[in-house]
Design a protein around this motif. Structure first.
Motif, short mmCIF file in Angstrom:
data_model
loop_
_atom_site.label_atom_id
_atom_site.label_comp_id
_atom_site.label_asym_id
_atom_site.label_seq_id
_atom_site.Cartn_x
_atom_site.Cartn_y
_atom_site.Cartn_z
N GLU A 89 0.82 -1.14 0.10
CA GLU A 89 -0.15 0.08 0.00
C GLU A 89 1.07 1.06 0.01
N PRO A 90 0.47 2.21 -0.91
CA PRO A 90 1.36 3.38 -0.94
C PRO A 90 0.87 4.15 0.28
N ASN A 91 1.75 5.00 0.82
CA ASN A 91 1.55 5.74 1.94
C ASN A 91 0.42 6.97 1.72
N LYS A 92 -0.40 7.03 2.96
CA LYS A 92 -1.66 7.85 2.58
C LYS A 92 -1.33 9.41 2.88
N THR A 93 -0.57 9.90 3.76
CA THR A 93 -0.39 11.32 3.79
C THR A 93 0.80 11.61 2.93
N ASN A 94 0.54 12.49 2.05
CA ASN A 94 1.46 12.87 0.96
C ASN A 94 1.27 14.18 0.39
N GLU A 95 2.28 15.11 0.98
CA GLU A 95 2.07 16.39 0.18
C GLU A 95 3.04 16.69 -0.64
N HIS A 96 2.77 17.25 -1.64
CA HIS A 96 3.76 17.73 -2.73
C HIS A 96 3.91 19.28 -2.85
N TRP A 97 5.24 19.52 -2.58
CA TRP A 97 5.56 20.95 -2.43
C TRP A 97 6.59 21.44 -3.74
N GLU A 98 6.05 22.25 -4.44
CA GLU A 98 6.83 22.92 -5.75
C GLU A 98 7.15 24.45 -5.34
N GLY A 99 8.41 24.69 -6.12
CA GLY A 99 8.49 26.30 -5.87
C GLY A 99 9.88 26.37 -6.39
N SER A 100 10.48 27.75 -6.00
CA SER A 100 12.00 27.85 -6.26
C SER A 100 12.72 27.19 -4.90
N GLY A 101 14.12 26.85 -5.40
CA GLY A 101 14.87 26.40 -4.15
C GLY A 101 14.75 27.14 -2.91
N GLU A 102 14.69 28.52 -2.94
CA GLU A 102 14.60 29.03 -1.75
C GLU A 102 13.46 29.02 -1.00
N ALA A 103 12.42 28.96 -1.68
CA ALA A 103 11.04 28.74 -1.08
C ALA A 103 10.96 27.66 -0.67
N LEU A 104 11.34 26.61 -1.02
CA LEU A 104 11.17 25.09 -0.68
C LEU A 104 12.24 25.16 0.52
N SER A 105 13.30 25.47 0.49
CA SER A 105 14.33 25.30 1.68
C SER A 105 13.50 26.15 2.78
N LYS A 106 12.91 27.17 2.58
CA LYS A 106 12.25 28.18 3.47
C LYS A 106 11.19 27.13 4.35
N ARG A 107 10.18 26.54 3.22
CA ARG A 107 9.34 25.50 4.01
C ARG A 107 9.69 24.46 4.69
N LEU A 108 10.97 24.21 4.27
CA LEU A 108 11.53 22.71 4.63
C LEU A 108 11.86 23.12 6.04
N ALA A 109 12.76 24.21 5.99
CA ALA A 109 13.11 24.55 7.67
C ALA A 109 11.89 24.78 8.58
N GLU A 110 10.91 25.40 8.17
CA GLU A 110 9.80 25.62 8.97
C GLU A 110 9.17 24.13 9.42
N LYS A 111 9.07 23.39 8.69
CA LYS A 111 8.80 22.12 8.66
C LYS A 111 9.35 21.31 9.66
N LEU A 112 10.69 21.48 9.60
CA LEU A 112 11.60 20.80 10.60
C LEU A 112 11.51 21.39 12.03
N HIS A 113 11.12 22.62 11.91
CA HIS A 113 10.98 23.37 13.29
C HIS A 113 9.44 22.76 13.88
N GLU A 114 8.46 22.86 12.97
CA GLU A 114 7.67 22.45 13.48
C GLU A 114 7.18 21.11 13.89
N LEU A 115 8.10 19.91 13.26
CA LEU A 115 8.35 18.77 13.85
C LEU A 115 9.09 18.61 15.16
N LYS A 116 9.83 19.74 15.61
CA LYS A 116 10.62 19.82 16.58
C LYS A 116 11.84 18.98 16.30
N PHE A 117 12.51 19.18 15.16
CA PHE A 117 13.76 18.62 14.93
C PHE A 117 14.82 19.65 14.91
N ILE A 118 14.37 20.84 14.84
CA ILE A 118 15.41 21.80 15.01
C ILE A 118 14.76 23.11 15.75
#
Lengths: 399, 262
Positions: free
Chosen positions: B233-262
């Motif tokens: 079975e494929p995974n159910k939760t599946n968000e796709h992010w698109e955008g510029s490298g900078e936008a993506l890395s900003k979003r990634l950093a925010e997500k890592l913060h939200e998930l309490k990894f940083i």
């Protein structure tokens, strides 16, 4: 349904063989002997000419399942330390045992294992069977298999769970074959039915398909499970269950194997123990570029793992490989960087709590299992992400 | 010295499909190849052949077309090939496979050393080798990553453990399963291909075995049964992010913060 089969090549005189049947059920044709519907299964032919006629039952009778009780866990250990997969299996065994009202047993063998036996009582097993003998100091197949056999004969467990470690993968098949019973390797899902049949689900063909397997007529039912598939129970401060020391004769512990030397491998922290893993894939163009992955992993307090192509290129140690031909990991977070997500890789990490995948190709297979599919180039994203995390931690450091 | 190597023909790719209606593997049109791990087993045997003057048998079980892997082993330098093929062997699980192979091995006379690859790429179980050893009542060592020495009586091998390497001296006859990279396998040689083109492959059928109880082979002799096969079975939760490298890395950093990894 039982039947009689005919070994045509053993037929020397067909007419003599035909005449043995009181019901005229044996016919001689150009193709050889055959048995027609007149057969009453009296088996006179089988008694008279056993080399020609063989009586077979299509389905072997099932064992009496009521005689086999309990779910046993083989306790794997490296010297004085219990391998954590053993706790995970105790956890799974407890859940299944509660369903069918069976006890949970631990089988611990080794030399001077008293401390480990006491420790096991903190994890909720009903009975811990302990074989403590100097001959069991090193893992050697014959004495270990002999102890396992002794345990099964005495205790008659319905289900036996063994960790998919180096020792477990060598020992479990040996013992399962001794009892002429089934063994299912690397199960990822286990459940038990009311009649104590074990439902086993495992990946096959490199993880491309899942197979649901059971062992309907044999006991015990053997299954191996890799490390980090199931959750370990919490260690309780109080002890429960009983310790049962077991005796086995020295004559059963002979071995044709002599351990000449044990060399410690250089201590590399194993990726299986990491909570956070950054995986470098084929998108890294040069070996030096891996420094981005290492820097990100350092900032997150994690480790770097790789995929098979990078191992083959010699850029990384094979112990850092995730996948069916490498390690199975179940960290809290994985960030895959330029990994396409071949099924053999995915099978080694898809139990991860959070999967973030960066890949330029929107159709990359890895996105099927990623929680966060980041469609972009690692060469644009990683340096910027590293800079952001650094800036963030500086802020926190000064505040 | 006689060495017998057990090999297997496996699908050439792991990209297999399931027929949704019947639940059966679609195997038509899939190329076959030698199980890659078996190449290391053959190579190990051939090194010992060169060193000790051993004779090297290769044994496989499968349909008639599995002869191809024996031919390949001949091209690498194996001496004799045996193909166990019989309808009665069909549908075998690990136990029935190991039992049939152990019976087949017995028909070859006494082997001093049996070598198997670490595992196959289709079944992925790594269980058949140890089960064969049990049926033959000989010791086995799995995960052998190096051979130190061998003489008429014993072999000294390095067993690869999680945190250590154990050097064991094992009396012959015994069975070892070897890890990849024990020796780099040689390529099949064109010269040997020509030389062995006419060399027979001996078929071993049910009738040739000592135990001719059908209940011990194939589907009948298999304690495990496959109830069902299905795609993962494929995974159910599946968000796709698109955008510029900078936008993506900003979003990634925010997500890592939200998930309490940083």
């Amino acid at each position: 349904m039982a039947k009689i089969i005919i070994h045509q090549d053993a037929v020397k005189d067909p007419q003599k063989a035909v005449s043995v049947c009181p019901f005229n059920a044996i016919e001689s044709t150009e193709e050889g002997l055959s048995i027609n519907a007149a057969c009453k299964m009296c088996k006179i032919c089988v008694k008279r000419y056993p080399e020609i006629f063989e009586y077979v039952k299509d389905e072997a009778p099932s064992v009496d399942k009521d005689l086999w009780r309990g779910i046993a866990v083989y306790i794997d250990h490296i010297e004085e330390n219990i391998h954590p997969v053993s706790f995970e299996l105790i956890g799974k065994a407890k859940k299944m045992a509660a369903k069918i009202g069976h006890p949970v047993y631990c089988l611990l063998m080794g030399d001077n294992v008293g401390n480990m036996a006491e420790e096991l009582l903190h994890y909720g097993a009903d009975e811990v069977f302990v074989y403590d003998k100097p001959q069991l100091h090193h893992f050697r197949i014959e004495p270990y298999a002999a102890v396992f056999e002794d345990f099964i004969r005495k205790v008659q467990p319905s289900i036996v769970l063994v960790g998919g470690t180096t020792v477990g993968r060598s020992l479990a098949p040996r013992v399962a074959a001794r009892f002429r019973t089934g063994l299912t390797a690397d199960c990822t899902v286990l459940d038990v039915q009311e009649n104590t049949d074990l439902d086993q689900i495992r990946p096959a063909y490199g993880g491309n398909i899942m197979a649901h397997i059971h062992t309907p007529r044999h006991r015990p039912q053997f299954a191996t499970v890799r490390y980090k598939i199931f959750d370990a129970p919490e260690r309780s401060n109080t002890k429960s269950g009983t310790l049962t020391p077991c005796k086995i004769g020295d004559d059963k512990l002979h071995s044709k194997i002599r351990v000449l030397e044990i060399r410690k491998k250089e201590k590399v922290k194993s990726i299986e123990d990491a909570d956070i893993i950054v995986v470098a894939g084929r998108a890294f163009k040069k070996e030096e570029d891996l420094s981005m992955a290492y820097e990100l992993a350092d900032l997150l307090g994690g480790m770097v793992a790789t995929t098979r192509p990078l191992i083959e290129a010699g850029w990384s140690d094979p112990r850092m490989q995730i996948g069916l031909s490498g390690r199975t990991v179940k960290p809290k977070l994985i960030i895959t960087c330029g990994v396409s997500g071949a099924i053999q890789f995915v099978a080694g990490m898809n139990n991860t709590e959070n999967i973030i995948s960066i890949n330029r190709d929107p159709k990359a297979q890895i996105f099927d299992i990623a929680h966060y599919a980041v469609i972009g180039d690692i060469y644009e994203i990683l340096p910027d992400l590293i800079a952001r995390i650094k800036a963030g931690s500086t802020q926190q450091g000064t505040s | 010295m006689q060495i017998t190597v057990c090999i297997k023909q496996v699908p050439g790719t792991s990209e297999v499909d399931i027929d949704e209606k019947t639940g059966v593997l679609k195997r038509e049109g899939i190329d076959s190849k030698m199980n890659p791990y078996d190449l290391y087993a053959i190579e190990t045997a051939l090194r010992l052949k060169a060193e000790q003057g051993a004779k090297v048998n290769v044994l496989t079980m499968g349909p008639p077309q599995a002869e191809a892997v024996i031919r390949e082993a001949y091209m690498m330098g194996a001496d004799k090939g045996f193909l166990m093929t019989d309808k009665k062997f069909a549908g075998a699980d690990v136990l029935a496979t190991a039992y049939a192979l152990s019976q087949g091995i017995r028909t070859l006379g006494d082997s001093d050393l049996l070598i198997c690859g670490k595992m196959t790429t289709d079944g992925d179980t790594a269980q058949v080798g140890p089960e064969i050893a049990e049926y033959l009542q000989i010791p086995h060592v799995a995960n052998v990553r190096r051979i130190h020495e061998i003489n008429e009586k014993a072999i000294v091998v390095e067993m690869n453990m999680a945190e250590s390497v154990e050097i064991q001296e094992v009396q012959l006859p015994c069975l070892i399963t070897v890890e990849k990279d024990i020796y780099p396998p040689r390529l099949p040689s064109f010269k040997l291909k020509l030389k062995t083109a006419g060399r027979p492959v001996k078929n071993v059928t049910f009738k040739d075995l000592k135990d001719r109880n059908e209940m011990h082979y194939g589907l009948n002799g298999s304690p495990t049964q496959v109830l069902r096969i299905f795609p993962p079975e494929p995974n159910k939760t599946n968000e796709h992010w698109e955008g510029s490298g900078e936008a993506l890395s900003k979003r990634l950093a925010e997500k890592l913060h939200e998930l309490k990894f940083i």
